[in-house]
Design a protein around this motif. Sequence first.
Motif, PDB file in Angstrom:
ATOM      1  N   ARG A   1       0.804  -1.220   0.000  1.00 47.59           N
ATOM      2  CA  ARG A   1       0.000   0.000   0.000  1.00 47.59           C
ATOM      3  C   ARG A   1       0.839   1.273   0.000  1.00 47.59           C
TER       4      ARG A   1
ATOM      5  N   SER B   1      -0.497   0.752   8.858  1.00 43.53           N
ATOM      6  CA  SER B   1      -1.224   1.090  10.085  1.00 43.53           C
ATOM      7  C   SER B   1      -0.740   0.179  11.211  1.00 43.53           C
TER       8      SER B   1
ATOM      9  N   ARG C   1      -8.376  -0.119   8.873  1.00 45.61           N
ATOM     10  CA  ARG C   1      -8.324  -0.396   7.440  1.00 45.61           C
ATOM     11  C   ARG C   1      -8.063  -1.891   7.265  1.00 45.61           C
TER      12      ARG C   1
END
Length: 292
Positions: free
Chosen positions: A161, A165, A224
């Motif tokens: 990505r 996170s 997410r």
Amino acid sequence: MSAAGPPIIFDPHRRAARLARASRRFGEADFLHRRAAENAVLSLEATLRDFPVVVDLSAHPGVFADLLAGSDARGRVGEPRAVGTVAEVADPGAAPLGLADGSVDLIVSLMTLHWANDLPGALTQIRRALKPDGLFLGTLLGAGTLKELRGVLTEAELETRGGASARVSPFADGFDGAGLLQRAGFALPVADVDRLTVRYSGLPALVRDLRAMAETNVLAGPLRPLNPAIVARAAMLYAERHGEADGRIPATFEIVNLAGWAPHESQPKPLKRGSAKVRLADALGVTEHREG
């Protein structure tokens, strides 16, 4: 202006949902909780004291009660009473315990306090509920827990990505345990770290156990989701970086064991500064040299 409260690190509603879901499968992966309970029972066997009134603040209190029942300490320790609903144990210390000050001889909290948004506040509530010279035994997961998983998830998400996170909780350092107890007003604080490595056939097996224990991600804020590409890459990295000769992968867990007493006048106290009767050099059998 009122003082700001503790930061919200964990989402208690998310944590409560995880606990409710895990209650159906907890017996499939209760090994960490059993290890923590065994440590607590061993401490009680070595403490030749009676504890008639006992409260268990663990998310899964039955584990401690079961192990205590077959212990040499059982005759000196009362029947543990579980306190709190699933929602209340989801964030220890966020709400009053419902225990009168100075009313309990022994409080046990196993594998729960690492989810507290206000850990010092939770410990302070526990200390207040204890009778003078009452004992607290607690365990929480330490900073080295799931270090392998933390690393491969971050790297896999960065590769896929371009950003990552937090996926694994920021657990407390075991060396901070005694300091936390002292800050909360406990006397004679003790903390030690129990490290163990569990080997799995692969990443899916590890995740299944974490879900069964309700030890998956409940960090506050939007989550997410991990997509299949990230999970596959994380599994590949895990095997490459940490895989063993037989194809299994290790997962590290740290259990921080805490013990502290509610203050009482009968407890040992440090001598006043300057009251020593023997010089340190004499006690060590060395010659003292003065500078200058």
